[in-house]
Design a protein around this motif. Sequence first.
Motif, mmCIF file in Angstrom:
data_model
loop_
_atom_site.group_PDB
_atom_site.id
_atom_site.type_symbol
_atom_site.label_atom_id
_atom_site.label_comp_id
_atom_site.label_asym_id
_atom_site.label_seq_id
_atom_site.Cartn_x
_atom_site.Cartn_y
_atom_site.Cartn_z
ATOM 1 N N ASN A 121 0.834 -1.245 0.174
ATOM 2 C CA ASN A 121 0.355 0.176 -0.279
ATOM 3 C C ASN A 121 0.916 1.566 0.500
ATOM 4 O O ASN A 121 1.758 1.426 1.203
ATOM 5 C CB ASN A 121 -1.047 -0.082 1.647
ATOM 6 N N HIS A 122 0.812 2.170 -1.458
ATOM 7 C CA HIS A 122 1.608 3.558 -0.736
ATOM 8 C C HIS A 122 1.700 3.844 0.571
ATOM 9 O O HIS A 122 2.579 4.765 0.419
ATOM 10 C CB HIS A 122 0.667 4.297 -1.773
ATOM 11 N N ILE A 123 0.625 4.311 0.719
ATOM 12 C CA ILE A 123 0.398 4.926 2.190
ATOM 13 C C ILE A 123 1.455 3.838 3.420
ATOM 14 O O ILE A 123 2.130 4.281 4.006
ATOM 15 C CB ILE A 123 -0.797 4.839 3.105
ATOM 16 N N GLY A 125 4.366 2.665 2.001
ATOM 17 C CA GLY A 125 5.669 2.754 2.021
ATOM 18 C C GLY A 125 5.679 4.232 2.424
ATOM 19 O O GLY A 125 7.069 4.384 3.022
ATOM 20 N N HIS A 126 4.905 4.973 2.832
ATOM 21 C CA HIS A 126 5.368 6.238 2.687
ATOM 22 C C HIS A 126 5.910 6.116 4.690
ATOM 23 O O HIS A 126 6.350 6.391 4.468
ATOM 24 C CB HIS A 126 4.207 7.110 3.130
ATOM 25 N N ILE A 127 5.212 5.249 5.217
ATOM 26 C CA ILE A 127 5.649 4.935 6.863
ATOM 27 C C ILE A 127 6.564 4.524 6.955
ATOM 28 O O ILE A 127 7.331 4.569 7.633
ATOM 29 C CB ILE A 127 4.088 3.770 6.976
ATOM 30 N N VAL A 146 1.110 13.398 5.472
ATOM 31 C CA VAL A 146 0.961 14.214 4.711
ATOM 32 C C VAL A 146 1.023 13.818 3.553
ATOM 33 O O VAL A 146 2.720 14.394 3.636
ATOM 34 C CB VAL A 146 1.215 15.128 6.007
ATOM 35 N N SER A 147 0.094 13.506 2.618
ATOM 36 C CA SER A 147 1.171 13.737 1.318
ATOM 37 C C SER A 147 -0.369 14.465 0.161
ATOM 38 O O SER A 147 -0.710 15.061 0.395
ATOM 39 C CB SER A 147 1.169 12.246 0.534
ATOM 40 N N GLY A 148 0.066 14.430 -0.574
ATOM 41 C CA GLY A 148 0.042 15.420 -1.531
ATOM 42 C C GLY A 148 -2.149 14.945 -2.121
ATOM 43 O O GLY A 148 -3.195 15.684 -2.425
ATOM 44 N N THR A 338 9.148 12.417 -0.061
ATOM 45 C CA THR A 338 8.276 12.534 -1.390
ATOM 46 C C THR A 338 8.520 11.084 -1.905
ATOM 47 O O THR A 338 9.386 10.020 -1.845
ATOM 48 C CB THR A 338 8.982 13.080 -2.712
ATOM 49 N N ASP A 339 7.276 10.670 -2.783
ATOM 50 C CA ASP A 339 7.478 9.256 -3.025
ATOM 51 C C ASP A 339 8.929 8.933 -3.950
ATOM 52 O O ASP A 339 9.559 9.667 -4.928
ATOM 53 C CB ASP A 339 6.533 9.405 -4.548
ATOM 54 N N ASN A 340 9.170 8.111 -3.423
ATOM 55 C CA ASN A 340 10.677 7.268 -4.011
ATOM 56 C C ASN A 340 10.224 5.212 -3.976
ATOM 57 O O ASN A 340 9.376 4.819 -3.402
ATOM 58 C CB ASN A 340 11.287 6.944 -2.753
#
Length: 372
Positions: A121-123, A125-127, A146-148, A338-340
């Motif tokens: 899940n993209h979220i 991933g951010h975590i 907190v993202s776009g 940011t996205d990576n």
Amino acid sequence: MIILGIETSCDETAVAIIKGEKVGTKNLLSVRSNVVSSQIDIHKKYGGVVPEIAAREHVLNVLPVVNEALEKAGIKREEAGEKIDAIAVTFGPGLITSLIVGIETAKVLSCVWDVPLIGINHIEGHIYANFVGESRIKFPALILTVSGGHTMLVLMTGHGKYKIIGDTRDDAAGEAFDKAAKLLNIGYPGGPAVAAEAKKFNPECSGQKFKIQLPRPMINSKDYDFSFSGLKTALFYQLKKDPLRLAEGPLRRIEASEASKNWKKRIPEYCAEFQQAVVDVLISKTINAAKEFKVKTVMLSGGVSANQELRRQMGEKFKIQSRVLGTKFKIPSLEYTTDNAVMVATAGYFRALRKDFIDWKKIKVNPNLELK
Ligand code: KG4
Ligand code: ZN
């Protein structure tokens, strides 16, 4: 364990290779390669991401980016199947046509290299950007994402165990920054543009005639939800009545005009106040949630967590709180905000430890995937 991560949920084509190993009770993670092909310059002229263009760019970029990530990690293409232990790919949420490119690429590589596949899940991933390097993070943890596309407070009780305790009711924090930048005509993406203008603000020189004040939406509500669309509307109405803005309007093309110069001097003040309004709400809700849920760690994640003021001010607040609450505050390193794909590979490593693989025939894109 070597994990290859793929991320294409929005407008960055990203592939990374990480190495994870268990040493005693610790998981040590090192980045072998991290390639991000950004489309910002392409979407800039439209003032936002155009899904159709993003998908086409992903198709063109994805294989060269995989190739570069392998090369940088010192892995020859013909030996990738032996060297790589798993492929982690973002399968939602995000733009459906963008996600598909990453997923289909991951499926083909999984099938051809005969390497297991992991859906991320993209979220999530951010975590996991917070887990790169060392991972002695104590649970329960609270993560402000907190993202776009998202503004969430997530309670994490263990690896892969999430409970969303607060969400946005309308615009996400990053979206609010992007819309504010559009209203102020200062460029895209809005977050970095607003932050850069805000940095120029010097209260001493701002003049006293027009003091800008914006609301802090839902700051006193008893829940952990957010709402940022009212903030953008408040900015819109302030701009509408600002005499300097009105004077600048019809003369916008005459860059050197006095009116234009005066207006340009005013922009940093708007940006500083807008940024502070967002930061105030995010900090207040995060501190309240950290207290209520007695968390051991508080972390930031997502594109807006690149914001220096948010990082600094939240860090200061938790320094004071940590004495009372015993809470540790952690921020991801800037390059992973940011996205990576490093964040995707890292989340993949922890899922691989639990053998949470998915058959390449079964993985499906889900643009509205929820964090569970
Ligand atoms: O996580 P991300 O790269 O993509 C999504 O998953 O949405 O986040 C992008 C968002 C954009 O809205 C951008 O304006 C915002 O993060 N952003 C920032 C900063 N850098 C990026 N917002 C505030 N301050 C920044 N320095
Ligand atoms: Zn993102």
